[in-house]
Write a protein that holds these residues in place. Structure first.
Motif, PDB file in Angstrom:
ATOM      1  N   ASP A  52       0.824  -1.214   0.000  1.00 13.26           N
ATOM      2  CA  ASP A  52       0.000   0.000   0.000  1.00 13.26           C
ATOM      3  C   ASP A  52       0.859   1.266   0.000  1.00 13.26           C
ATOM      4  N   LEU A  53       1.923   1.256   0.805  1.00 14.32           N
ATOM      5  CA  LEU A  53       2.791   2.424   0.890  1.00 14.32           C
ATOM      6  C   LEU A  53       3.487   2.688  -0.451  1.00 14.32           C
ATOM      7  N   ILE A  54       3.961   1.650  -1.088  1.00  9.07           N
ATOM      8  CA  ILE A  54       4.622   1.790  -2.390  1.00  9.07           C
ATOM      9  C   ILE A  54       3.631   2.310  -3.433  1.00  9.07           C
ATOM     10  N   ARG A  55       2.426   1.775  -3.402  1.00  9.41           N
ATOM     11  CA  ARG A  55       1.397   2.221  -4.335  1.00  9.41           C
ATOM     12  C   ARG A  55       1.058   3.706  -4.100  1.00  9.41           C
ATOM     13  N   ARG A  56       0.933   4.112  -2.846  1.00 10.70           N
ATOM     14  CA  ARG A  56       0.647   5.517  -2.539  1.00 10.70           C
ATOM     15  C   ARG A  56       1.795   6.421  -2.961  1.00 10.70           C
ATOM     16  N   CYS A  57       3.025   5.983  -2.729  1.00 12.50           N
ATOM     17  CA  CYS A  57       4.193   6.777  -3.137  1.00 12.50           C
ATOM     18  C   CYS A  57       4.223   6.936  -4.650  1.00 12.50           C
ATOM     19  N   SER A  58       3.998   5.860  -5.362  1.00 17.09           N
ATOM     20  CA  SER A  58       3.999   5.916  -6.827  1.00 17.09           C
ATOM     21  C   SER A  58       2.920   6.865  -7.325  1.00 17.09           C
ATOM     22  N   LYS A  59       1.756   6.792  -6.717  1.00 17.98           N
ATOM     23  CA  LYS A  59       0.654   7.680  -7.106  1.00 17.98           C
ATOM     24  C   LYS A  59       1.010   9.134  -6.824  1.00 17.98           C
ATOM     25  N   LYS A  60       1.620   9.373  -5.677  1.00 15.35           N
ATOM     26  CA  LYS A  60       2.001  10.738  -5.307  1.00 15.35           C
ATOM     27  C   LYS A  60       3.041  11.287  -6.285  1.00 15.35           C
ATOM     28  N   LEU A  61       4.027  10.475  -6.646  1.00 17.91           N
ATOM     29  CA  LEU A  61       5.049  10.902  -7.600  1.00 17.91           C
ATOM     30  C   LEU A  61       4.426  11.208  -8.963  1.00 17.91           C
ATOM     31  N   GLU A  62       3.487  10.377  -9.394  1.00 22.40           N
ATOM     32  CA  GLU A  62       2.787  10.606 -10.667  1.00 22.40           C
ATOM     33  C   GLU A  62       1.970  11.902 -10.608  1.00 22.40           C
ATOM     34  N   GLU A  63       1.348  12.173  -9.467  1.00 16.13           N
ATOM     35  CA  GLU A  63       0.570  13.409  -9.316  1.00 16.13           C
ATOM     36  C   GLU A  63       1.463  14.639  -9.410  1.00 16.13           C
ATOM     37  N   TYR A  64       2.643  14.568  -8.809  1.00 19.33           N
ATOM     38  CA  TYR A  64       3.590  15.681  -8.930  1.00 19.33           C
ATOM     39  C   TYR A  64       3.945  15.917 -10.392  1.00 19.33           C
ATOM     40  N   GLU A  65       4.187  14.826 -11.122  1.00 15.61           N
ATOM     41  CA  GLU A  65       4.554  14.956 -12.531  1.00 15.61           C
ATOM     42  C   GLU A  65       3.394  15.532 -13.348  1.00 15.61           C
ATOM     43  N   GLU A  66       2.170  15.119 -13.039  1.00 13.94           N
ATOM     44  CA  GLU A  66       1.003  15.651 -13.750  1.00 13.94           C
ATOM     45  C   GLU A  66       0.894  17.160 -13.580  1.00 13.94           C
ATOM     46  N   LYS A  67       1.297  17.664 -12.429  1.00 13.28           N
ATOM     47  CA  LYS A  67       1.192  19.096 -12.153  1.00 13.28           C
ATOM     48  C   LYS A  67       2.405  19.882 -12.648  1.00 13.28           C
ATOM     49  N   LEU A  68       3.589  19.311 -12.505  1.00 11.21           N
ATOM     50  CA  LEU A  68       4.813  20.065 -12.781  1.00 11.21           C
ATOM     51  C   LEU A  68       5.487  19.725 -14.115  1.00 11.21           C
ATOM     52  N   HIS A  69       5.311  18.526 -14.598  1.00  8.12           N
ATOM     53  CA  HIS A  69       5.864  18.082 -15.887  1.00  8.12           C
ATOM     54  C   HIS A  69       7.390  18.196 -15.968  1.00  8.12           C
ATOM     55  N   LEU A  70       8.087  18.051 -14.869  1.00  6.41           N
ATOM     56  CA  LEU A  70       9.549  18.184 -14.893  1.00  6.41           C
ATOM     57  C   LEU A  70      10.225  17.041 -15.651  1.00  6.41           C
ATOM     58  N   VAL A  71       9.735  15.822 -15.463  1.00  9.52           N
ATOM     59  CA  VAL A  71      10.333  14.680 -16.166  1.00  9.52           C
ATOM     60  C   VAL A  71      10.090  14.823 -17.663  1.00  9.52           C
ATOM     61  N   GLU A  72       8.884  15.190 -18.029  1.00 12.31           N
ATOM     62  CA  GLU A  72       8.551  15.386 -19.446  1.00 12.31           C
ATOM     63  C   GLU A  72       9.452  16.443 -20.077  1.00 12.31           C
ATOM     64  N   LYS A  73       9.636  17.569 -19.398  1.00 17.92           N
ATOM     65  CA  LYS A  73      10.484  18.643 -19.912  1.00 17.92           C
ATOM     66  C   LYS A  73      11.942  18.191 -20.000  1.00 17.92           C
ATOM     67  N   PHE A  74      12.401  17.480 -18.981  1.00 16.11           N
ATOM     68  CA  PHE A  74      13.766  16.959 -18.979  1.00 16.11           C
ATOM     69  C   PHE A  74      14.005  16.052 -20.174  1.00 16.11           C
ATOM     70  N   LEU A  75      13.077  15.115 -20.413  1.00  8.41           N
ATOM     71  CA  LEU A  75      13.249  14.174 -21.519  1.00  8.41           C
ATOM     72  C   LEU A  75      13.208  14.882 -22.870  1.00  8.41           C
ATOM     73  N   LEU A  76      12.395  15.906 -22.984  1.00 10.81           N
ATOM     74  CA  LEU A  76      12.325  16.676 -24.225  1.00 10.81           C
ATOM     75  C   LEU A  76      13.638  17.426 -24.473  1.00 10.81           C
ATOM     76  N   ILE A  77      14.167  18.066 -23.443  1.00 12.46           N
ATOM     77  CA  ILE A  77      15.443  18.780 -23.574  1.00 12.46           C
ATOM     78  C   ILE A  77      16.569  17.807 -23.915  1.00 12.46           C
ATOM     79  N   LYS A  78      16.566  16.662 -23.256  1.00  8.23           N
ATOM     80  CA  LYS A  78      17.583  15.646 -23.516  1.00  8.23           C
ATOM     81  C   LYS A  78      17.519  15.179 -24.968  1.00  8.23           C
TER      82      LYS A  78
END
Length: 110
Positions: A52-78
């Motif tokens: 449950d904790l791992i699932r919640r952490c994964s969901k939280k990390l995905e929610e951060y990405e949905e709001k901030l898009h840092l990974v998406e921007k990083f991969l595009l720049i790369k």
């Protein structure tokens, strides 16, 4: 993108936003490749609790990405920096070598 690679990127960008307990368990699971049972025994909690904790952490990390898009921007720049380097490598003029060097620097910084 492969799930493990995505987990790693999400954790690299947003892992510090998890609390210490969450980070420890998530790292054991995602990076140390420990089983749920091994982590549960180590932490003194149930296997279901770890899951449950791992699932919640994964969901939280995905929610951060949905709001901030840092990974998406990083991969595009790369991707763009790799494209610049590839194009510049085909040229022989000094300017092209300079462009290739700059794109390598960008890639190293990422």
């Amino acid at each position: 993108m492969e799930t493990k690679a995505r987990q790693a990127y999400l954790y690299d960008f947003y892992g510090e936003l998890l609390n210490q307990h969450q980070r420890g368990i998530y790292e054991d699971y995602a990076f140390s490749d420990l089983s749920l049972g091994e982590i549960a025994a180590e932490e003194g909690i149930s296997r279901q609790g770890v899951h449950d904790l791992i699932r919640r952490c994964s969901k939280k990390l995905e929610e951060y990405e949905e709001k901030l898009h840092l990974v998406e921007k990083f991969l595009l720049i790369k991707e763009k920096a790799e494209e610049i380097e590839s194009i510049a490598a085909k040229k022989t003029e000094p300017e092209m070598k300079e462009i290739a060097a700059i794109s390598r620097e960008i890639l190293e910084e990422l």
